[in-house]
Design an enzyme around this catalytic site. Sequence first.
Site, PDB file in Angstrom:
ATOM      1  N   SER A  38       0.986  -1.050  -0.153  1.00 27.64           N
ATOM      2  CA  SER A  38      -0.128   0.361   0.176  1.00 27.64           C
ATOM      3  C   SER A  38       1.110   1.555   0.362  1.00 27.64           C
ATOM      4  CB  SER A  38      -0.951  -0.105   1.392  1.00 27.64           C
ATOM      5  OG  SER A  38      -0.538   0.169   2.713  1.00 27.64           O
ATOM      6  N   THR A  68       7.174   4.599   1.428  1.00 28.70           N
ATOM      7  CA  THR A  68       5.914   6.123   1.170  1.00 28.70           C
ATOM      8  C   THR A  68       5.941   6.746   1.974  1.00 28.70           C
ATOM      9  OG1 THR A  68       5.611   4.664  -0.866  1.00 28.70           O
ATOM     10  CG2 THR A  68       4.819   7.271  -0.768  1.00 28.70           C
ATOM     11  N   ALA A  71       8.809   9.081   2.617  1.00 28.67           N
ATOM     12  CA  ALA A  71      10.177   9.899   2.304  1.00 28.67           C
ATOM     13  C   ALA A  71       9.905  11.447   2.077  1.00 28.67           C
ATOM     14  CB  ALA A  71       9.288   9.273   0.982  1.00 28.67           C
ATOM     15  N   GLY A  73      12.733  13.465   0.739  1.00 23.58           N
ATOM     16  CA  GLY A  73      12.795  14.329  -0.444  1.00 23.58           C
ATOM     17  C   GLY A  73      11.945  15.172  -1.395  1.00 23.58           C
ATOM     18  N   GLU A 138      18.198  17.697  -5.874  1.00 26.30           N
ATOM     19  CA  GLU A 138      19.388  16.827  -4.511  1.00 26.30           C
ATOM     20  C   GLU A 138      20.392  16.275  -5.635  1.00 26.30           C
ATOM     21  OE1 GLU A 138      16.492  14.102  -3.877  1.00 26.30           O
ATOM     22  OE2 GLU A 138      15.455  15.202  -2.401  1.00 26.30           O
ATOM     23  N   ASP A 233       9.057  -9.254   2.270  1.00 25.34           N
ATOM     24  CA  ASP A 233       8.339 -10.024   1.802  1.00 25.34           C
ATOM     25  C   ASP A 233       8.251 -10.242   0.203  1.00 25.34           C
ATOM     26  OD1 ASP A 233       7.857  -9.905   4.554  1.00 25.34           O
ATOM     27  OD2 ASP A 233       6.307  -8.592   4.033  1.00 25.34           O
ATOM     28  N   HIS A 254      20.833   5.641   2.932  1.00 20.01           N
ATOM     29  CA  HIS A 254      21.211   6.910   2.793  1.00 20.01           C
ATOM     30  C   HIS A 254      22.887   7.577   3.815  1.00 20.01           C
ATOM     31  CE1 HIS A 254      20.178  11.098   3.086  1.00 20.01           C
ATOM     32  NE2 HIS A 254      18.614  10.450   2.058  1.00 20.01           N
ATOM     33  N   ARG A 300      24.870   9.255  -3.883  1.00 16.79           N
ATOM     34  CA  ARG A 300      24.376   8.551  -2.310  1.00 16.79           C
ATOM     35  C   ARG A 300      25.894   7.537  -2.123  1.00 16.79           C
ATOM     36  NH1 ARG A 300      18.490   8.021  -1.739  1.00 16.79           N
ATOM     37  NH2 ARG A 300      17.936  10.084  -1.627  1.00 16.79           N
ATOM     38  N   HIS A 361      18.564   2.018   3.025  1.00 19.43           N
ATOM     39  CA  HIS A 361      17.666   2.705   2.806  1.00 19.43           C
ATOM     40  C   HIS A 361      17.028   2.919   1.470  1.00 19.43           C
ATOM     41  CE1 HIS A 361      15.415   6.357   2.219  1.00 19.43           C
ATOM     42  NE2 HIS A 361      15.684   7.126   1.105  1.00 19.43           N
ATOM     43  N   ARG A 396      20.362   4.156  -7.501  1.00 25.34           N
ATOM     44  CA  ARG A 396      19.344   4.729  -7.071  1.00 25.34           C
ATOM     45  C   ARG A 396      19.682   6.418  -7.513  1.00 25.34           C
ATOM     46  NH1 ARG A 396      15.177   6.979  -4.253  1.00 25.34           N
ATOM     47  NH2 ARG A 396      16.443   6.622  -2.368  1.00 25.34           N
TER      48      ARG A 396
END
Length: 550
Positions: A38, A68, A71, A73, A138, A233, A254, A300, A361, A396
Amino acid sequence: MNGAVIDPSKAPVIPPFLVDVEWSNLPVVTTDCIVIGSGIAGLYTAIELAKDRQVLLITKKTLMESNTRYAQGGIAAVTAEDDSPIYHRQDTLLAGAGLCSSAAVDVLVHEGPEGVKELIRLGTLFDEENGVLALTREGAHSHRRILHANGDATGHEIVRALSDKVQSHPRVEVWDDHFAIDLVTRSGACLGALVQMPDGSRTFVRGEATVLCSGGSGQLYRYTTNPEVATSDGVAMAYRAGATVRDMEFIQFHPTALSYPGAPRFLISEAVRGEGAYLRNIKGERFMHRYHELLELAPRDIVARAIVSEMEETRSTFVYLDITHESEEMIKHRFPTIYETCMRYGLDLTSDWIPVSPAAHYMMGGVKTDLHGESSLSRLFACGEVSSTGVHGANRLASNSLSEALVYGRRIAEAIRRLSPLEEGLQPEAFSWERRELASQPIVERRLKLQKVMVRYAGLRRTQETLLRAMEELKRQLPLLHSVLTRREEYEFANLLTSSLLVIQGALYREESRGAHYREDFPERDDMKWRKHIVQGRDQGMTEEISDDV
């Protein structure tokens, strides 16, 4: 798939189901589409599917509890006139260190802006300045293209807006507090999922298509910015069911999580550095000039390892993040959540240097998918952090993950609409495994030990020696997968154990350093030999796949 097949016996021996069931005795619930998870991926995919399908959304806690939600940034998309998808593409490929899928990145950068517009149409309130969307920059982004909401609470605002739509949608049914234990298969196709209900009973949920949106794997590590539900999971379920997973060795740490006695490892957003914050060691010295020309805005993985190097050199457990040179008004307006959280522990972002250190992260790898989110298992799709679309490569680019979930969530809905009907009467594959009673060691102790092993031996910096030690330690827990499991915490630990072994196996095999994967015994990047993905499957072991990053 390219490359030679590696000895399958090296892969961990994982049974295809966590539990044994007699399918004929199970109640069956039938729907058009099943969405497991979700976060932004699950919510948005459910909304897209529900345009013409009945959707059952299953979440093991609540709609609002996901990666989410935390989150800070923002979401990366080209909306400014001086920006371009070409620049966004270049930045993403550079951060991905030669392992991005060029085609997947093209999809992201060209379709991401429309995804943002759709979020706004669905009620997401992004911050504005003088009537236009406020943008920040960023690390490793060449332009200001990060949209944010309520300063540093972007994820929470997105989940709020999408949850409202899902809860009021007539074609979406939500099962809170339900646990998807295993995927149900037959002849290479996914038929649905085995779900444990809140009362402990189990149900076979059958659907024309199943979409994994179960989030990340931060709980593999003792120190993480992820919530407790991020127990890998989906990756473990998919692997058990026979789907291939890819790039599991690439775990992004992170650089700046709050590191203060009595405080959680609260994320201090990269946007703080994007707005001008400095990194200082405990001597008060700025140090990033010794590691990268982009200083605090370097990728990062480089920033995280630089921090660890400074910590070791100064015999400290943290470095400082300093934004005190910016105005108090700007700091409080731009970072209200971070400001308030730090104040809760006696740290004033406007006047104090904030102690920080790296924490697990984001997982770049996951369930391998095509450009429409479908896995190697027919009718099984994956979206969001659980997936490996090829967008993120070895590292990422900041704030690309929320855009990726939108873009591929829509593409998954389109692909599902093209599916032919599932063959009627198709029954799940029978399975049984010799089970024994679970050993007496409490699951909470097993979980903590696993997390400590992963931090110590398979974290930011790795060697063959440490990885083999981690493998040895965790293989001692493999008998648990052959035990009688009945509780959620047992399933979660089994999933963490499975994914940990996959991470270690991939990290052992990749004898180079690239992106978020750093081997001290192979410190150089080797494009001649290792510009390729490592793909793992329960039945086929490990294979290599040449990267199409150009």
